[in-house]
Design an enzyme around this catalytic site. Sequence first.
Site, PDB file in Angstrom:
ATOM      1  N   ASP A 265       0.953  -1.251  -0.014  1.00 21.79           N
ATOM      2  CA  ASP A 265      -0.121   0.080  -0.010  1.00 21.79           C
ATOM      3  C   ASP A 265       0.815   1.265   0.031  1.00 21.79           C
ATOM      4  O   ASP A 265       2.160   1.204   0.112  1.00 21.79           O
ATOM      5  CB  ASP A 265      -0.994   0.029   1.447  1.00 21.79           C
ATOM      6  CG  ASP A 265      -2.065   0.735   0.968  1.00 21.79           C
ATOM      7  OD1 ASP A 265      -2.174   1.590   0.077  1.00 21.79           O
ATOM      8  OD2 ASP A 265      -3.174   0.814   1.646  1.00 21.79           O
TER       9      ASP A 265
HETATM   10  C1  NOJ Z   1      -3.958   3.947   0.195  1.00 15.15           C
HETATM   11  C2  NOJ Z   1      -5.343   3.033   0.291  1.00 15.15           C
HETATM   12  O1  NOJ Z   1      -5.186   2.488   1.601  1.00 15.15           O
HETATM   13  C3  NOJ Z   1      -5.539   1.834  -0.745  1.00 15.15           C
HETATM   14  O2  NOJ Z   1      -6.718   1.574  -0.650  1.00 15.15           O
HETATM   15  C4  NOJ Z   1      -5.398   2.574  -2.238  1.00 15.15           C
HETATM   16  O3  NOJ Z   1      -5.528   1.651  -2.962  1.00 15.15           O
HETATM   17  C5  NOJ Z   1      -3.983   3.423  -2.344  1.00 15.15           C
HETATM   18  N1  NOJ Z   1      -3.882   4.174  -1.297  1.00 15.15           N
HETATM   19  C6  NOJ Z   1      -3.795   3.781  -3.394  1.00 15.15           C
HETATM   20  O4  NOJ Z   1      -4.604   4.978  -3.758  1.00 15.15           O
END
Ligand code: NOJ
Length: 722
Positions: A265
């Site tokens: 993430d």
């Molecule tokens: C953080 C988020 O937790 C995740 O769900 C997302 O896909 C990513 N950012 C990219 O935007």
Amino acid sequence: MKTQKELRALIDQMTMEEKIGQLVQYNANVFTDTSQEATGPAAELGAKPEFLPVVGSSLNFQGADEMIRIQDEHLAGDRNKIPMIFMMDVIHGFRTIFPIPLGMGASFDEKLVEECTRMASKEAAAGGVQVSFTPMVDYARDARWGRVMETCGEEPLINGIMGAAQIRAFQGDDLSSPDSLGTCVKHFAAYGGAEAGRDYNTVEISERLLREYYLPAYKACLDAGATMIMPSFNSLNGVPSVANKWLMKKVLRDEWGFDGVVISDYYAIGELVLHGITDNLKDAAAMAFDCGCHMEMMSVGYQSHLKELIEEGKFTVEQLDDAVMRVLKLKNDLGLFDDPYHGASSAKEAAVCLSPEHRALAKKAAEKCAVLLKNNGVLPLDKETKRIALIGPFADEKAIKGFWACCGEDKDCVTVAEGIRALCPDAEVTVVKGCSALWDDKDTSGFAEAVKAAEAADTVILCVGEPQNYSGEGNSRADIGLPGLQTALVKEVAAANANNAMLLFTGRPLVLTDVEKSVGAILNMWFPGTEGGSAAASLLFGEANPSGKITMSFPKAVGQCPIYYNHPSTGRAKQTPEEVHQIYASNYIGCGNLPLYSFGHGLSYSNFVYEGFEIDSDTLTADGKITATVTVTNDSDRAGEEVVQLYMHDLFASAVRPIQQLIAFEKAAFAPHETKTITFEVREDMLRFYNAECEFVSEPGDFDLMVGYADHFAFTKRFKLV
Ligand code: NOJ
């Protein structure tokens, strides 16, 4: 398309930097100021300018034109001619927005989820997206957590079914088709178990709980063929997911045999230092790579240290090549070596986005996801109603698309006032805001006008809820009532005109205990998306009939959180629907322990009558089945849909079992006065659980089957598993 041999040859010709570049993902804005030195976002990130040309993927760009520009620049500079891959969070629509996932879950309609996801996939692919960071299937029991809006709530079965439906729809039969996207299951694992519902918070759960409730939906999505998976931000039983060997190696690799791409993430590898499990990024990168995290999103651990780690012998070139091969294979499956734009163009994007056909589907979805929580008969309204007062901050509000609405824009949303005016052009519609939806609003100066409008109206629609940025990532709440002055406004307005109904806009279950007695009806629209206002109008006036059922309980008080229908039996159970406290029993003083509205609840304008629940045998063998039937009649003049729900209770087992557990459901459409027999099959595999030794088995003994929901079971039948 390239053959495996050609991909191998490509890897063989790449330098170590070029290989590592394939594992790195940066925001699109990092590429837009790369001309000389890294500046702005690139500098903050620590992206080395000389490294940028080999970076193999990007996220968060603005439409087809920008994607094509970045792709062209990249390919012009890349001697290997390996296209970049572009990813985005297409959660509930791309430009045309349908209801938030918590609402889509309430539809209990996987065909609808597939239809809407296909629409999103078409729009997103035209707009340059090649992989979506969906489905998000985190199991959630605590409505304080802002990201419950992205889940289907407190039942693993629903999360798994809806997640798999999204994967089928996004990926289609052929990933290289210009309408298809790759998918990324997230957030592995148990991100929704955050302590006290606070986003990014610590998660401590037993292996049994994890395996029984949290893991099944991720597994269902991998079984449905998801191309990627994303470890979660949280620490899980002491170790952040991306560096959690038990989770990533034992479960994901060894038990589940996942052979796709793992992506961290956003900055999650960098956050290993902030979690304090190492004091430097090099170790963090090593931990994540060792756990099989192939791609790093938005931190520079791999860019800065992977080469050195390989040279030091910590990892082999074969391990690096394996990660690169997975990424190249995904690019190849998406057809990017033949068409690096994957069919995207701004002309196609303009033609497909917000088309009348897509808007019509968004309206249908918002109608099917809405949940009628209460109705004293005030709804549906008569279309001949003359004077309608729309009161509250959401009466004429365009910000109803919800969080994670990708490229959707508020300006494209239909407000409630616009929807009602379009449906009832002869009505006299008065709009009064009364107050804002902000938690710290102290200004009651609009109340008098609201009360005056209510007094002068034939019917009042109270349009209240949470602002759309009170749920979603990073937006947890400790008080989950209607924010600010809205409860007071509802009470004053409802006292002024008893002929009222409340329309609710929310990204989470709210505590409505204080307002629900004041209003005649509550129609929960969630965040309904682009066509929210037109769907609200057709539901209010009975052009559409509500059929949604909540998949996450609405607590009576925030102190009940986490609250969920499928909780284990206790030694001192006491279900107190009323506020009757019993000492030395598991209940609260002054609250009762049932939610205000339980999982599975949702009313209709039709009246469904259940009769004659039968099972064809009271004994089930390991390879046999029991057929359960129930007769349901639509005892009304109105066509409608009903979600018939089958639950079971394993009466005695080596580990404590939930008092009720959904095992099957069917959403059926009924003509006026139509009767249908709904049939369910019960098999041994539906009765399995994690026993005292944490093995997934069924145990012989007595089971109850129930039709209905929560404390509203119409019938129970007992059978024995032998
Ligand atoms: C953080 C988020 O937790 C995740 O769900 C997302 O896909 C990513 N950012 C990219 O935007």
